[in-house]
Design an enzyme around this catalytic site. Structure first.
Site, PDB file in Angstrom:
ATOM      1  N   SER A  41     -25.345 -14.797  -0.419  1.00  0.00           N
ATOM      2  CA  SER A  41     -26.145 -14.480  -1.600  1.00  0.00           C
ATOM      3  C   SER A  41     -25.489 -15.133  -2.813  1.00  0.00           C
ATOM      4  CB  SER A  41     -26.265 -12.971  -1.811  1.00  0.00           C
ATOM      5  OG  SER A  41     -25.019 -12.408  -2.165  1.00  0.00           O
ATOM      6  N   LYS A 132     -48.096  -8.633   0.637  1.00  0.00           N
ATOM      7  CA  LYS A 132     -48.749  -9.479  -0.366  1.00  0.00           C
ATOM      8  C   LYS A 132     -49.014 -10.899   0.134  1.00  0.00           C
ATOM      9  CE  LYS A 132     -46.760  -6.583  -3.919  1.00  0.00           C
ATOM     10  NZ  LYS A 132     -46.391  -5.563  -2.900  1.00  0.00           N
ATOM     11  N   LYS A 144     -44.921 -16.496  -0.185  1.00  0.00           N
ATOM     12  CA  LYS A 144     -44.456 -15.859   1.045  1.00  0.00           C
ATOM     13  C   LYS A 144     -45.345 -16.216   2.231  1.00  0.00           C
ATOM     14  CE  LYS A 144     -41.465 -13.380   1.524  1.00  0.00           C
ATOM     15  NZ  LYS A 144     -40.068 -13.698   1.946  1.00  0.00           N
ATOM     16  N   ARG A 177     -34.380  -1.450  -4.031  1.00  0.00           N
ATOM     17  CA  ARG A 177     -34.207  -1.788  -5.427  1.00  0.00           C
ATOM     18  C   ARG A 177     -35.556  -2.204  -6.021  1.00  0.00           C
ATOM     19  NH1 ARG A 177     -30.327  -5.844  -5.234  1.00  0.00           N
ATOM     20  NH2 ARG A 177     -28.740  -4.236  -5.132  1.00  0.00           N
TER      21      ARG A 177
END
Length: 325
Positions: A41, A132, A144, A177
């Site tokens: 990350s 989505k 995506k 989150r």
């Protein structure tokens, strides 16, 4: 493959400092027995905080890097057996005014993950998608969907002789989150009205534990190119408010840019290539012939789609309260 095949393996997770990454690491260390988990990350502070959370466990390696950086990603993939691709930009309204940044991360970054995995001869890769991405109306969903197509088609690359790719798609993750739950709790504690996008709004709902279990199960059962969708319940946003703050005053704020009133995980068009197996749906890619690739058992009826407002499973207020307790 059984979960025992994770034993003594090397697992890399992109975007591993998020809520899902943290839960996946916990699960892997406790149940899967890998020799190494590589957290890849770009946020050094989040890596530091998570490293402290796991008491600097020697089984976890921390690599600073961006999936936009193919060279760095390729270096991190050496010796890796399994990859969980969780890194993405995800804010729907932010995507509408920063479109190219989302394309660079969610599309180009995903292709970098694929290329690096193939070059390193990784055994299996599972990419995380979103509701989505089905019939997308926003840039985030469209990016995506592109990523989903990249991963499901990567199995057919003639240069790929070793790596299997599949995708898991699910809805809102409770406790992740960015969840609306902490916001509603804070506003309720302050005695302020709770903002509701639209009182008719519905969403699919899955817990972090369920999401991690589903990802691990996808590794176990994947053959390559499948898109796995869990059968999970829906909830009404007004029921979520009632569960968090019974009797609270609310006010409607309207849909944000790119936001849907109801979410969808399988469109009517995709349903013809999707079949049901127990607690999940399995979608096959557009390539290939239906009569050759699709099993007869579990085929979905004509006109089927999987939407949060027409779902056959619903969470009650009491069930939501139990989940968020």
């Amino acid at each position: 493959m059984s979960t025992n095949e994770f034993a003594n393996s090397v697992i890399l997770i992109t975007g591993g400092t998020g809520s899902l990454g943290k839960k996946f690491i916990e699960h892997a260390l406790e149940h899967l027995g890998p020799s190494t988990i590589i957290v890849y990350s770009r946020d050094e502070l989040k890596q530091f905080e998570l490293r402290e959370y796991f008491n600097r466990d020697p089984r976890i390696r921390w690599v600073i890097g961006d999936i936009r950086d193919r060279e760095r990603l390729s270096s991190a993939m050496h010796g890796v057996d399994f990859v969980v691709h969780a890194a993405a930009l995800k804010q729907v309204d932010t995507a509408e005014v920063n479109a190219y940044e989302y394309v660079r991360t969610n599309v180009t970054g995903s292709q970098n993950v694929i290329d690096a995995a193939v070059a390193a001869k990784v055994r299996k890769v599972v990419a995380l998608s979103t509701d989505k991405a089905s019939s997308p109306v926003n840039l985030y969903g469209a990016s995506k969907l592109c990523a989903d197509k990249l991963f499901t088609s990567a199995n057919m690359d003639p240069h790929n002789q070793h790596t299997k790719f599949s995708v898991v798609r699910y809805g809102n993750v409770l406790g992740s989150r960015g969840s609306v739950v902490p916001l509603f709790r804070r506003l309720a504690a302050e005695g302020k009205p709770l903002p509701i996008t639209d009182k008719r709004m519905t969403r699919f709902w899955i817990t972090l534990d369920q999401a991690v279990d589903f990802i691990v199960n996808a590794f176990v059962h994947m053959q390559g190119s499948e898109l796995f969708v869990p059968r999970i319940p829906s909830m009404r946003v007004v029921d979520l408010v009632e569960a968090i703050a019974p009797g609270a005053i609310t006010h409607e704020v309207g849909l944000r840019p790119g936001e849907k009133l109801h979410e969808e995980m399988i469109s009517e068009v995709d349903a013809v290539r999707t079949y049901k197996r127990g607690d999940r749906y399995i979608m096959l890619p557009q390539s290939g012939r239906l009569d050759e690739d699709m099993p007869m058992v579990g085929r979905l009826p004509d006109g089927f789609n999987y939407r949060s407002d027409t779902n056959d499973q619903w969470l009650s207020v009491a069930e939501i309260q139990e989940l968020i307790a």
